[in-house]
Design an enzyme around this catalytic site. Structure first.
Site, mmCIF file in Angstrom:
data_model
loop_
_atom_site.group_PDB
_atom_site.id
_atom_site.type_symbol
_atom_site.label_atom_id
_atom_site.label_comp_id
_atom_site.label_asym_id
_atom_site.label_seq_id
_atom_site.Cartn_x
_atom_site.Cartn_y
_atom_site.Cartn_z
ATOM 1 N N GLY A 102 8.024 15.457 25.967
ATOM 2 C CA GLY A 102 8.564 16.121 27.223
ATOM 3 C C GLY A 102 7.909 15.462 28.593
ATOM 4 O O GLY A 102 7.093 14.849 28.573
ATOM 5 N N GLY A 104 5.837 15.678 31.034
ATOM 6 C CA GLY A 104 4.781 16.713 31.328
ATOM 7 C C GLY A 104 4.244 16.455 32.707
ATOM 8 O O GLY A 104 3.368 17.302 33.105
ATOM 9 N N LYS A 125 6.982 11.087 39.753
ATOM 10 C CA LYS A 125 5.972 11.138 38.480
ATOM 11 C C LYS A 125 4.576 11.518 38.919
ATOM 12 O O LYS A 125 3.991 10.943 40.068
ATOM 13 C CB LYS A 125 5.891 9.597 37.939
ATOM 14 C CG LYS A 125 5.064 9.556 36.852
ATOM 15 C CD LYS A 125 5.195 8.111 36.082
ATOM 16 C CE LYS A 125 4.480 8.031 34.745
ATOM 17 N NZ LYS A 125 4.407 6.689 34.152
ATOM 18 N N ASP A 137 -2.805 18.161 33.316
ATOM 19 C CA ASP A 137 -2.653 18.507 35.045
ATOM 20 C C ASP A 137 -1.369 18.204 35.509
ATOM 21 O O ASP A 137 -1.459 18.461 36.511
ATOM 22 C CB ASP A 137 -4.047 17.938 35.676
ATOM 23 C CG ASP A 137 -4.009 16.473 35.777
ATOM 24 O OD1 ASP A 137 -3.032 15.839 35.285
ATOM 25 O OD2 ASP A 137 -5.011 16.022 36.017
ATOM 26 N N GLY A 138 -0.468 17.631 34.965
ATOM 27 C CA GLY A 138 0.567 17.177 35.488
ATOM 28 C C GLY A 138 0.577 16.270 36.577
ATOM 29 O O GLY A 138 1.608 16.016 37.446
ATOM 30 N N ARG A 188 10.400 7.244 41.142
ATOM 31 C CA ARG A 188 10.863 6.167 40.179
ATOM 32 C C ARG A 188 12.342 6.658 40.098
ATOM 33 O O ARG A 188 13.044 7.650 40.230
ATOM 34 C CB ARG A 188 10.107 6.743 38.932
ATOM 35 C CG ARG A 188 10.500 5.753 37.829
ATOM 36 C CD ARG A 188 9.542 6.167 36.419
ATOM 37 N NE ARG A 188 9.535 7.269 35.835
ATOM 38 C CZ ARG A 188 8.903 7.390 34.687
ATOM 39 N NH1 ARG A 188 8.208 6.367 34.081
ATOM 40 N NH2 ARG A 188 9.075 8.442 34.229
ATOM 41 N N ASP A 267 9.024 7.707 22.421
ATOM 42 C CA ASP A 267 9.471 8.484 23.666
ATOM 43 C C ASP A 267 9.280 7.482 25.089
ATOM 44 O O ASP A 267 9.618 7.919 26.171
ATOM 45 C CB ASP A 267 8.182 9.436 23.993
ATOM 46 C CG ASP A 267 6.824 8.949 23.677
ATOM 47 O OD1 ASP A 267 6.536 8.538 22.597
ATOM 48 O OD2 ASP A 267 6.000 9.360 24.820
ATOM 49 N N ASN A 268 8.759 6.233 24.604
ATOM 50 C CA ASN A 268 8.908 5.350 26.281
ATOM 51 C C ASN A 268 9.933 4.162 25.759
ATOM 52 O O ASN A 268 9.816 3.107 26.634
ATOM 53 C CB ASN A 268 7.322 4.749 26.311
ATOM 54 C CG ASN A 268 6.328 5.518 26.463
ATOM 55 O OD1 ASN A 268 6.563 6.752 26.977
ATOM 56 N ND2 ASN A 268 5.141 5.243 26.261
ATOM 57 N N ASP A 277 7.859 3.610 31.404
ATOM 58 C CA ASP A 277 6.674 4.225 31.194
ATOM 59 C C ASP A 277 5.634 3.066 31.273
ATOM 60 O O ASP A 277 5.166 2.696 30.358
ATOM 61 C CB ASP A 277 6.531 5.244 30.067
ATOM 62 C CG ASP A 277 7.014 6.567 30.350
ATOM 63 O OD1 ASP A 277 7.627 6.799 31.592
ATOM 64 O OD2 ASP A 277 7.076 7.382 29.649
HETATM 65 P P1 AMP Z 1 2.339 8.433 28.469
HETATM 66 O O1 AMP Z 1 1.662 8.041 27.874
HETATM 67 O O2 AMP Z 1 2.351 8.360 29.988
HETATM 68 O O3 AMP Z 1 4.014 8.010 28.089
HETATM 69 O O4 AMP Z 1 2.465 10.185 28.209
HETATM 70 C C1 AMP Z 1 2.844 10.665 26.895
HETATM 71 C C2 AMP Z 1 3.058 11.948 27.177
HETATM 72 O O5 AMP Z 1 1.909 12.739 27.773
HETATM 73 C C3 AMP Z 1 4.283 12.567 27.893
HETATM 74 O O6 AMP Z 1 4.846 13.620 27.254
HETATM 75 C C4 AMP Z 1 3.698 12.588 29.237
HETATM 76 O O7 AMP Z 1 4.666 13.400 30.152
HETATM 77 C C5 AMP Z 1 2.570 13.319 28.837
HETATM 78 N N1 AMP Z 1 1.493 13.386 29.910
HETATM 79 C C6 AMP Z 1 0.679 12.183 30.337
HETATM 80 N N2 AMP Z 1 -0.092 12.393 31.316
HETATM 81 C C7 AMP Z 1 0.021 13.612 31.638
HETATM 82 C C8 AMP Z 1 -0.765 14.516 32.675
HETATM 83 N N3 AMP Z 1 -1.576 14.090 33.298
HETATM 84 N N4 AMP Z 1 0.081 15.933 32.625
HETATM 85 C C9 AMP Z 1 0.781 16.129 31.835
HETATM 86 N N5 AMP Z 1 1.399 15.582 30.905
HETATM 87 C C10 AMP Z 1 1.048 14.352 30.943
HETATM 88 MG MG MG Z 2 5.758 8.210 28.130
#
Ligand code: AMP
Ligand code: MG
Length: 509
Positions: A102, A104, A125, A137-138, A188, A267-268, A277
């Site tokens: 999801g 995040g 983002k 940490d979002g 984005r 997911d990407n 992503d």
């Molecule tokens: P990504 O590798 O950026 O495609 O992220 C994979 C998953 O980790 C997705 O669900 C992102 O929303 C979550 N995610 C990555 N970085 C963070 C972050 N700093 N805080 C919360 N969720 C994250």
């Molecule tokens: Mg992703």
């Protein structure tokens, strides 16, 4: 009073309020989207605003600059009619079902509809935690935000489908990564941010009845010709064909410019065939077919030469998730799904060959064109020749033996091997009717001079971290015209300096 009312809103007069907010995602509701306001962040300031993307969505960027965009694009103030949400999806990460992931750290403010009916999601983002943040940490850091901003604009201007970047807003709020960095938020923009993993999540939940509403929303908003097919099974099959074709075309585009995504988890993967992503992506410098840009990818699953095959594997996960839409009987659905997937290889090969012919300056189709390209790639790999400079150099070589060969030969240590290849290329060119000038112009329109090399991004990042955004703006400007000579910026087409060889990139930052 909803959670969203805890964040202040514009008064309806801000340039963002002049857009037509339709909020189709929020309207779809749970289990696809959860209402989610952004979290406030300390003293946001403007870093970059992209006029091209503002124009794309019908925003007046001059008015936006005058009104100020840092409060809005940090999430500290919501557009009057936005209904912010985070999206629920899952995914296969490095070949393994990872369960729910999801948004995040991404919050979609909502989607807007242009006067001509084209819709765009507008997403922040790095806008704070959501129900999908798990233990993270979002947030996003300035470094990764600049990389995504530049890369998505570099690809868009190369003509490659991608999400776009509208703005970067910074904050001095500290964010802990390997070291403490500062926060930033990327705005984005994309027609849709639905992923293969959006459907997989519903399938693995066994929420099969939830598949059709999401598929219908995508089809109605983005594929009107498919929406017109009245039989539901036929409609969903036509949609799968479309997703397969777009995925194949996208990956052929990447291969043709030496782009490596780095984290091709499902997911990407965008259902619209967009590059989505950006993390540890890379444009290849010296040609190495099994190049891996993400140092955490120890199994080389997402190496450059694996991307076409990964596309098929990921499509397999997508088709599996939507099998209940393809036929009433499970066995029939499996058979149909397999037949559809079997078309991928042929579609990909044709898409790739078309791009490779264009790169080699071939306007007609010859039986041995792929072999001709592969023999060039072999010499390039043996010499570590630079991917981009080699093809750009070839654009300038004349058909007559010895004519202006240096821009090409200079990329090779073994000049004799490269010259021998040029001789076979010239033999093939004899079947073509275009003159050198016409061929050169056509080749320069598909073989970029400027790509986003890691070291160029790194220079822009380091200056931005010191508070100077001029290099970010300059690099963005150059990458808007990747096929033009831009002699005043020739330094940006040079090989990476020695210090850049040690740059290490890994997943989310
Ligand atoms: P990504 O590798 O950026 O495609 O992220 C994979 C998953 O980790 C997705 O669900 C992102 O929303 C979550 N995610 C990555 N970085 C963070 C972050 N700093 N805080 C919360 N969720 C994250
Ligand atoms: Mg992703």
């Amino acid at each position: 009073m909803s959670d969203n009312d805890t964040v202040p809103r514009t008064d309806g007069q801000h340039p963002l309020d002049q857009l037509n907010w339709v909020n189709a995602g929020p309207a779809l509701g749970v289990p696809y989207y959860s209402p989610q306001p952004p979290s406030l962040i300390l003293d946001p300031y403007p870093v970059a605003l992209n006029d091209d993307v503002a124009e794309l969505i019908g925003l007046d960027s001059a008015a936006l600059r005058a009104a100020g965009y840092a409060e809005i694009f940090s999430g500290n103030c919501l557009p009057h009619d936005a209904e912010p949400v985070s999206h629920r999806y899952g995914g296969h990460q490095f070949g393994v079902w990872a369960g729910q992931l999801g948004d995040g750290r991404a919050i979609t403010l909502g989607d807007i509809c242009r006067d001509d009916g084209q819709a765009f999601d507008i997403q922040l983002k790095g806008a704070g935690q959501t129900p999908y943040s798990r233990f993270a940490d979002g947030r996003a850091v300035l470094r990764s935000t600049i990389r995504e901003y530049l890369a998505s604009e570099a690809l868009a201007n190369l003509g490659i489908p991608t999400t776009r970047a509208l703005a970067i807003v910074g904050s001095d709020a500290p964010v802990r990564r390997e070291t403490i960095e500062t926060a930033a938020i990327l705005t984005r923009v994309a027609p849709s941010l639905v992923r293969f993993g959006s459907f997989e999540m519903l399938f693995y939940d066994r929420s099969f009845e939830q598949l059709a509403p999401l598929a219908d929303a995508v089809i109605e908003a983005h594929h009107p010709e498919i929406a017109a097919i009245s039989d539901p099974h036929a409609r969903y099959r036509a949609w799968v064909v479309e997703v397969i074709e777009r995925t194949a075309a996208l990956i052929a585009d990447w291969q043709a410019v030496g782009f490596c995504h780095g984290v091709l988890n499902t997911d990407n993967m965008s259902v619209l065939g967009l590059t989505l992503d950006y993390g540890p992506f890379g444009f290849m410098d010296s040609f190495q077919p099994d190049w891996v840009c993400n140092h955490t990818d120890v199994g080389a699953r997402y190496a450059y030469n694996q991307q076409p095959q990964v596309g098929l594997w990921n499509l397999g996960r997508f088709v599996q998730a939507i099998l209940p839409l393809l036929a009433d009987e499970p066995d029939d659905a499996v058979e149909i799904g397999q037949e559809l997937l079997e078309t991928y290889r042929g579609i990909y090969d044709a898409a790739y060959l078309a791009r490779i012919r264009a790169k080699l300056g071939l306007a007609t189709a010859g039986d041995d064109d792929l072999a001709l390209a592969e023999s060039l790639f072999q010499v390039m790999a043996a010499n570590g020749a630079d991917f981009t400079r080699t093809f750009r150099g070839l654009c300038h070589v004349g058909q007559a033996p010895g004519d202006n060969e240096a821009p090409f030969l200079d990329e090779f240590v073994d000049r004799d091997a490269a010259a021998a290849w040029l001789a076979t290329w010239r033999t093939r060119l004899a079947d073509e009717s275009r003159d050198d000038a016409a061929r050169r112009a056509a080749m320069c329109a598909v073989n970029p001079k400027y790509i986003l090399r890691n070291y160029l991004a790194q220079n822009a990042i380091e200056q931005a971290q010191a508070g100077d955004y001029s290099e970010l703006a300059r690099l963005h400007e150059i990458l808007k015209h990747p096929f033009d000579e831009q002699p005043e910026s020739a330094d940006y087409a040079r090989l990476p300096p020695d210090w850049a060889r040690g740059l290490v990139l890994s997943c989310s930052a």
